[in-house]
Design an enzyme around this catalytic site. Sequence first.
Site, mmCIF file in Angstrom:
data_model
loop_
_atom_site.group_PDB
_atom_site.id
_atom_site.type_symbol
_atom_site.label_atom_id
_atom_site.label_comp_id
_atom_site.label_asym_id
_atom_site.label_seq_id
_atom_site.Cartn_x
_atom_site.Cartn_y
_atom_site.Cartn_z
ATOM 1 N N SER A 17 35.524 8.919 24.190
ATOM 2 C CA SER A 17 34.885 7.939 23.327
ATOM 3 C C SER A 17 33.565 8.461 22.788
ATOM 4 O O SER A 17 32.684 8.856 23.541
ATOM 5 C CB SER A 17 34.669 6.654 24.122
ATOM 6 O OG SER A 17 33.526 5.990 23.663
ATOM 7 N N LYS A 18 33.475 8.466 21.477
ATOM 8 C CA LYS A 18 32.249 8.924 20.829
ATOM 9 C C LYS A 18 31.072 8.053 21.277
ATOM 10 O O LYS A 18 29.963 8.528 21.466
ATOM 11 C CB LYS A 18 32.450 8.864 19.317
ATOM 12 C CG LYS A 18 31.229 9.219 18.502
ATOM 13 C CD LYS A 18 30.880 10.684 18.581
ATOM 14 C CE LYS A 18 29.553 10.947 17.932
ATOM 15 N NZ LYS A 18 28.990 12.241 18.256
#
Length: 484
Positions: A255-256
């Site tokens: 997840s960024k």
Amino acid sequence: MSKTRTRFAPSPTGYMHIGNLRTALYAYLIAKKDNGDFILRIEDTDKARQVDGAIDIIYKTLADCGLKHDEGPDVGGNYGPYVQSERMRSGIYKEYAFKLVEMGKAHVCFCSEADIESQKEVTEAQVGSYIYRDPCKNLSKEEVEKRIAAGEEYVIRQNIDPTGTTSFVDEVYGTITVENASLDEMVLLKSDGFPTYNFANVIDDHMMEITDVVRGNEYLSSTPKYNLLYEALGFNIPRYIHCPPVMKDENHKLSKRNGDASFQDLIAKGYLPEAILNYIALLGWSPAEEREIYSVEELCKAFDVKRINTSGAIFDIEKLKWMNGVYLRDMDFDKYFKLLEPRIAKCVDSKYDYQAIAHILKDRVVLLNDVDEMVDFFNEVKEYDNSLYINKKSKTNEEISLKSLQYAYETLEKLDDFSHDAIYNSLAAKAQEVGMKNGTLMYPIRVALTGKLSTPGGATELGAIFGKEETLRRIREGIDHLKK
Ligand code: GLU
């Protein structure tokens, strides 16, 4: 049969998440395998997530990866507009939402956030879970019209009959059946007039004649609700291909938002788009043959949705690094040189032959960003310790190295042809003459030329790049260094 049409429908968040890029790739492959169309649709209905320049990042990523879209905001097409906020302006979402209200498949809801929250607290405390039971479902048509006319804020919610079940087939996960009573009556149209993703995706996929919906498996649980909308509106249900998540480790999704790398981050670190694409193709899909290196064209032929896995795949940066190295090694020299030249030029004096430097780096570079550190000795030898001259394999210590450098100096001083072969032959002849192994003579030369333990190229290759004068100067300095 109708032409295969797939879409990539990113939200403009300002970065390209690896999982989203993989969705784009799979959607592209499914379309192109069938000579179909790959469409780009921008889903910008969540205004809070809007970032300037975000759409350009999407265009650039697709272009860098060679995933050319046939229709989209920038290239046009017969099903536009391709940006949801522009589609909204034509009133289509509102029109369809009120059509559903007319049909009894949706209702207008005037509840405030506070009403919803308080019901949520009470219900969760009582039964542990919560589905909103909307009192507005019981409002009369007249009352609804009156309140709307009075300017009261409202949303439109789906109506779901809690009896029975809803089933759908997913190409990856098989047939999924859920109890209708477990489905919440989701908002279709928000109070600002924007549709939710949950509603807009159904309307847009229908209007754009999308045949195959490819997206992350986080949408699996909502798909029965979408199907109820498709059925209510009499739309054809598309083929569903839900993809497994890309994982950071066993338990966490990549997840960024948690600081994991996006496509742009990887590019900035010196990864190649083609290696990233090849690697992510294999995250969640296994080819029928034992093989890992595929170009996009080859993937188009080999890709088969039946071989998409159901469980998440862990993103292994070491594996991507390895693949990046393979791509650089196998790359045609001209293309490779175009990539390396600016990086070499940044660190190395232009009097040196950049092509020759690129050649000695060819089989050794794994990441483009490694180049800086690999060529930093060309301009100057940094401080180093004489212990570098001690090497077991080459049978050198400081004393022997001093001898080797003196022999090398004598030999090379007399040499006019300073090509790699001439340097090698003269040094090999000298080694034989004095009864030394080639390695014993050459290892210290490389240390003197670079001041480093490991470098691209050996003594003779580097000598040819440095030329006679600089080679002799550095050997002389090496001799002085050893005498200290
Ligand atoms: N806008 C959604 C997202 O970025 C797209 C999901 C879909 O492909 O339908 O997750």
